[in-house]
Design a protein around this motif. Structure first.
Motif, mmCIF file in Angstrom:
data_model
loop_
_atom_site.group_PDB
_atom_site.id
_atom_site.type_symbol
_atom_site.label_atom_id
_atom_site.label_comp_id
_atom_site.label_asym_id
_atom_site.label_seq_id
_atom_site.Cartn_x
_atom_site.Cartn_y
_atom_site.Cartn_z
ATOM 1 N N ARG A 40 37.778 -9.309 7.867
ATOM 2 C CA ARG A 40 36.555 -8.509 7.999
ATOM 3 C C ARG A 40 35.299 -9.369 8.071
ATOM 4 O O ARG A 40 34.212 -8.855 8.339
ATOM 5 N N LEU A 41 35.408 -10.670 7.832
ATOM 6 C CA LEU A 41 34.240 -11.545 7.963
ATOM 7 C C LEU A 41 33.663 -11.397 9.371
ATOM 8 O O LEU A 41 34.406 -11.289 10.341
ATOM 9 N N ALA A 42 32.350 -11.399 9.463
ATOM 10 C CA ALA A 42 31.675 -11.176 10.751
ATOM 11 C C ALA A 42 31.525 -12.496 11.515
ATOM 12 O O ALA A 42 30.432 -13.044 11.651
ATOM 13 N N ILE A 43 32.621 -12.989 12.016
ATOM 14 C CA ILE A 43 32.611 -14.243 12.780
ATOM 15 C C ILE A 43 32.007 -13.966 14.158
ATOM 16 O O ILE A 43 32.442 -13.042 14.843
ATOM 17 N N PRO A 44 31.004 -14.751 14.563
ATOM 18 C CA PRO A 44 30.392 -14.524 15.875
ATOM 19 C C PRO A 44 31.420 -14.575 17.011
ATOM 20 O O PRO A 44 32.339 -15.395 17.003
ATOM 21 N N ALA A 45 31.256 -13.686 17.956
ATOM 22 C CA ALA A 45 32.209 -13.542 19.067
ATOM 23 C C ALA A 45 32.349 -14.824 19.886
ATOM 24 O O ALA A 45 33.414 -15.087 20.434
ATOM 25 N N GLY A 46 31.308 -15.623 19.969
ATOM 26 C CA GLY A 46 31.353 -16.832 20.790
ATOM 27 C C GLY A 46 32.066 -18.007 20.149
ATOM 28 O O GLY A 46 32.286 -19.023 20.798
ATOM 29 N N TRP A 47 32.437 -17.889 18.887
ATOM 30 C CA TRP A 47 33.124 -18.995 18.238
ATOM 31 C C TRP A 47 34.591 -19.008 18.661
ATOM 32 O O TRP A 47 35.276 -18.000 18.616
ATOM 33 N N ASN A 48 35.071 -20.169 19.058
ATOM 34 C CA ASN A 48 36.429 -20.342 19.542
ATOM 35 C C ASN A 48 37.333 -20.797 18.393
ATOM 36 O O ASN A 48 37.125 -21.873 17.829
ATOM 37 N N GLN A 49 38.331 -19.977 18.046
ATOM 38 C CA GLN A 49 39.206 -20.321 16.927
ATOM 39 C C GLN A 49 40.088 -21.508 17.297
ATOM 40 O O GLN A 49 40.762 -21.519 18.316
ATOM 41 N N GLN A 50 40.065 -22.509 16.428
ATOM 42 C CA GLN A 50 40.826 -23.741 16.649
ATOM 43 C C GLN A 50 42.082 -23.805 15.796
ATOM 44 O O GLN A 50 43.047 -24.446 16.171
ATOM 45 N N ALA A 51 42.045 -23.177 14.620
ATOM 46 C CA ALA A 51 43.196 -23.215 13.704
ATOM 47 C C ALA A 51 43.252 -21.920 12.918
ATOM 48 O O ALA A 51 42.217 -21.330 12.607
ATOM 49 N N ASP A 52 44.466 -21.502 12.611
ATOM 50 C CA ASP A 52 44.671 -20.238 11.903
ATOM 51 C C ASP A 52 45.918 -20.411 11.025
ATOM 52 O O ASP A 52 47.033 -20.234 11.491
ATOM 53 N N PRO A 68 48.389 -16.851 -2.316
ATOM 54 C CA PRO A 68 48.197 -17.030 -0.880
ATOM 55 C C PRO A 68 46.889 -17.774 -0.624
ATOM 56 O O PRO A 68 45.976 -17.736 -1.447
ATOM 57 N N SER A 69 46.819 -18.444 0.484
ATOM 58 C CA SER A 69 45.582 -19.118 0.872
ATOM 59 C C SER A 69 45.442 -19.063 2.390
ATOM 60 O O SER A 69 46.414 -18.873 3.116
ATOM 61 N N ILE A 70 44.202 -19.199 2.821
ATOM 62 C CA ILE A 70 43.886 -19.116 4.253
ATOM 63 C C ILE A 70 43.031 -20.313 4.634
ATOM 64 O O ILE A 70 42.096 -20.668 3.911
ATOM 65 N N SER A 71 43.348 -20.914 5.749
ATOM 66 C CA SER A 71 42.546 -21.999 6.299
ATOM 67 C C SER A 71 42.361 -21.717 7.789
ATOM 68 O O SER A 71 43.321 -21.790 8.555
ATOM 69 N N TRP A 72 41.145 -21.342 8.148
ATOM 70 C CA TRP A 72 40.828 -21.048 9.546
ATOM 71 C C TRP A 72 39.694 -21.965 9.983
ATOM 72 O O TRP A 72 38.840 -22.361 9.189
ATOM 73 N N ARG A 73 39.651 -22.291 11.280
ATOM 74 C CA ARG A 73 38.598 -23.165 11.808
ATOM 75 C C ARG A 73 38.175 -22.687 13.186
ATOM 76 O O ARG A 73 39.008 -22.267 13.991
ATOM 77 N N TRP A 74 36.862 -22.758 13.425
ATOM 78 C CA TRP A 74 36.297 -22.368 14.713
ATOM 79 C C TRP A 74 35.391 -23.472 15.215
ATOM 80 O O TRP A 74 34.888 -24.297 14.460
#
Length: 153
Positions: A40-52, A68-74
């Motif tokens: 639900r985080l409001a990540i800007p649409a133009g950011w390109n996800q690099q890792a999930d 549990p843990s989460i590591s995401w990168r844009w």
């Protein structure tokens, strides 16, 4: 006597399988709830996800590898400027409040990878860390999110 031992053995196996299924269902539910919250985080649409990466809940988790843990990168769009306020505005949609440690600026004397600022918050027993960095001046901004259970001393 052999029939009784066989029945006990079969009963034990059935109980172990049932317990395993129940535990796994509980673990999966916890992981799905965290992913839904973070999504639900409001990540800007133009950011390109690099890792999930999502590390699911498991029966045995250790402090060096929490779950549990989460590591995401844009990667932000080329030339995009991201401010501390921009990072703060990403979080409320997920009911998280972030506090950013400083202005999000490339240090003047740094020609290499630099962490520009870090937003931190805690919600529902999870620590959120949103880090803004750049590999080098002129390179696109990297935004990294790490969410893990609140560590207890």
């Amino acid at each position: 006597m052999k029939k009784i031992l066989g029945a006990i053995l079969i009963g034990s196996v059935v109980l172990a399988v049932a317990a395993s299924i129940i535990v796994r269902t509980f673990e999966d539910r916890l992981t799905k709830e965290l992913v839904a919250q973070v999504s639900r985080l409001a990540i800007p649409a133009g950011w390109n996800q690099q890792a999930d990466t999502v590390r699911r809940e498991q029966f045995l988790c250790v402090s060096t590898n929490p779950c549990p843990s989460i590591s995401w990168r844009w990667e932000a769009e080329a030339g995009e400027v991201v401010t501390a306020e921009d990072l703060v505005q990403i979080a409320p949609a997920a009911d998280v409040t972030l506090t950013v440690d400083r202005l999000c600026e490339q240090p003047a004397n740094n020609g290499g990878r630099a962490i520009m600022c870090i937003g931190r918050g805690v919600e529902d027993g999870y620590e959120y860390q949103l880090t803004l960095s750049r590999a080098a001046p002129g390179e696109p901004l990297q935004v990294s999110l790490y969410v893990s259970p609140v560590s207890t001393p």
